[in-house]
Design a protein around this motif. Sequence first.
Motif, PDB file in Angstrom:
ATOM      1  N   LYS A   1      -1.117  -9.619 -11.445  1.00  0.00           N
ATOM      2  CA  LYS A   1      -1.379  -9.825 -12.686  1.00  0.00           C
ATOM      3  C   LYS A   1      -1.848  -8.552 -13.245  1.00  0.00           C
ATOM      4  CE  LYS A   1      -4.792 -12.506 -15.189  1.00  0.00           C
ATOM      5  NZ  LYS A   1      -5.468 -13.521 -15.061  1.00  0.00           N
ATOM      6  N   ASN A   2      -2.761  -7.890 -12.552  1.00  0.00           N
ATOM      7  CA  ASN A   2      -3.452  -6.930 -13.103  1.00  0.00           C
ATOM      8  C   ASN A   2      -2.526  -5.806 -13.341  1.00  0.00           C
ATOM      9  OD1 ASN A   2      -6.516  -7.313 -13.647  1.00  0.00           O
ATOM     10  ND2 ASN A   2      -6.195  -8.462 -11.923  1.00  0.00           N
ATOM     11  N   TYR A   3      -1.637  -5.398 -12.355  1.00  0.00           N
ATOM     12  CA  TYR A   3      -0.753  -4.279 -12.258  1.00  0.00           C
ATOM     13  C   TYR A   3      -0.024  -4.421 -13.261  1.00  0.00           C
ATOM     14  CZ  TYR A   3       2.915  -1.407 -10.605  1.00  0.00           C
ATOM     15  OH  TYR A   3       3.763  -0.543 -10.436  1.00  0.00           O
ATOM     16  N   LEU A   4       0.774  -5.630 -13.511  1.00  0.00           N
ATOM     17  CA  LEU A   4       1.704  -5.772 -14.732  1.00  0.00           C
ATOM     18  C   LEU A   4       1.101  -5.522 -15.897  1.00  0.00           C
ATOM     19  CD1 LEU A   4       4.542  -6.697 -14.760  1.00  0.00           C
ATOM     20  CD2 LEU A   4       3.949  -9.263 -14.771  1.00  0.00           C
ATOM     21  N   MET A   5      -0.305  -5.770 -16.011  1.00  0.00           N
ATOM     22  CA  MET A   5      -1.027  -5.623 -17.520  1.00  0.00           C
ATOM     23  C   MET A   5      -0.941  -4.046 -18.045  1.00  0.00           C
ATOM     24  SD  MET A   5      -3.925  -8.381 -18.008  1.00  0.00           S
ATOM     25  CE  MET A   5      -5.019  -7.853 -16.956  1.00  0.00           C
ATOM     26  N   GLN A   6      -0.583  -3.408 -17.015  1.00  0.00           N
ATOM     27  CA  GLN A   6      -0.604  -2.009 -17.200  1.00  0.00           C
ATOM     28  C   GLN A   6       0.629  -1.550 -18.181  1.00  0.00           C
ATOM     29  OE1 GLN A   6      -0.987  -0.486 -13.312  1.00  0.00           O
ATOM     30  NE2 GLN A   6      -3.199  -0.024 -13.759  1.00  0.00           N
ATOM     31  N   PHE A   7       1.860  -2.313 -18.169  1.00  0.00           N
ATOM     32  CA  PHE A   7       2.835  -1.945 -18.648  1.00  0.00           C
ATOM     33  C   PHE A   7       3.224  -2.580 -19.915  1.00  0.00           C
ATOM     34  CE2 PHE A   7       3.266  -1.488 -13.917  1.00  0.00           C
ATOM     35  CZ  PHE A   7       3.528  -0.242 -13.976  1.00  0.00           C
ATOM     36  N   ASP A   8       3.864  -1.864 -20.838  1.00  0.00           N
ATOM     37  CA  ASP A   8       4.131  -2.408 -22.156  1.00  0.00           C
ATOM     38  C   ASP A   8       5.732  -2.911 -22.099  1.00  0.00           C
ATOM     39  OD1 ASP A   8       4.587  -3.328 -24.691  1.00  0.00           O
ATOM     40  OD2 ASP A   8       4.300  -1.389 -25.602  1.00  0.00           O
TER      41      ASP A   8
END
Length: 457
Positions: free
Chosen positions: A93-100
């Motif tokens: 979840k936190n990893y994915l939040m880094q990508f737009d």
Amino acid sequence: MIKLTKNQILSWTSGENNFKDYNPKIANVVTDSRKIQENDCYIAIKGENFDGNDFIEQAINNKASVILSNRQSSNKEVITVEDTVIALGSIAKNYLMQFDIKKLAVTGSSGKTTTKDMLYYVFNEHFSTHRTDGNYNNEIGLPLTALNIDKGYEAAIFEMGMSALGEIDYLAQIVRPNIAIITNIGSCHIEILKSQENIFKAKMEISNYLNNDDYLIVNGDDKYLTSLSENEYKFNLIKYGFGEECQLRASDYKAVDGQSEFWVTGMGINRRFTLPAIGLHNVSNALSAIAAGLIYKIPTEKIQAGLMKFQPSKLRMQILEKNNIKYINDSYNANPESMEAVITSFESYARGRKIAILGDMLELGEFSVAAHERIGRLASEKFDLVFFIGSQMKHAFDNFSTDENTDKRKYHFIDNNIAIEEIKRIIKYGDTILLKGSRGMKLDEIFSALTDDNMEG
Ligand code: ADP
């Protein structure tokens, strides 16, 4: 590709590890102890047969830089967490939040993998797109899919599976999709969920994290999904299907040479599409991909070009002609909805005698008898001859009406091998034969036995 650090993982999981100065970079996150390579983060998960925590020493020997375990350890690599599966979800979840990036999620009782793949081909024509591998669609597979995303991607397609309430909510809070798709509300897992209303509720969890600008795309021909009303939600709602009231509608369906041709109207378009797969259910799946493509302004030529790249997977509406007998092998799996979808559109690609080999639909619990009876009645409208296989299909057999004037015939078998001998004796040149049943019924064995041998006669 270096994408994470140990301290990031430590903060995202609130795990325990006293070696603050040890902050290696991580190349990959793996859960399979056999696949650990240098610089990987190994997440030890307790499975049915093995406990991943037993392989920590091996992970250290293989130079994993970080290890997540629920056991205490004095090794600098080990981060101790309460639940490693939850930790994996939280990292993803936190990893994915880094990508737009554009995030799409698909759920439904059937058609998830097909729709996910169609979406992939449509989106990949226009955006660099990542997708769930195979059906990595659960609380372990989905986070691993997310962790394979990197800066090069502009869109990602996630498949979400479930067998109980709360599971889709869990997956949706990891992904936070911009577009969520529900293909249908069936009766899969009804043994656990007790009612179709509960299944409906469970699938709707995919919309729990949609924002105002986001979209829920649903099959408007589905009894439950058609009842949704845009006024009740803050997000946008699009219904697709064959029904008049759908915003994206298909009509004039034809099956030609193993392909579907159909007309699509709505959402600003009005044109013909071709899909290299047959069956109304596949047209329906394609509509959801077209709708999603249109939302992101993918030109219709590209949407069409993407759909042409779709290849039905093995055992899903696979067509084979052998000795002038046409086989349609959909033995991958079956539930009442997919059974009905395939039987209903069978005549559009049949020639000669219309024959079906139908195996039990499993895991229906108390709904099983009625569901099989209904399939028996439907089958007697659509086929000249049916081989019913399995104990539950006896109920279908009993409801298949044979009429002496029309020469309709039916057979019932429990054993695949006995069935094979009889079927071989009865089928002949010019027939069209559909095979469909639950995976456990192993109808693919019957398919192989019928198509591998040289038939006599
Ligand atoms: P899932 O990933 O949900 O298990 P698949 O895409 O693998 O579904 O398709 C499995 C089978 O379900 C297909 O072979 C077909 O018989 C049936 N199916 C696919 N899409 C639909 C649909 N939209 N409605 C009803 N049945 C479908």
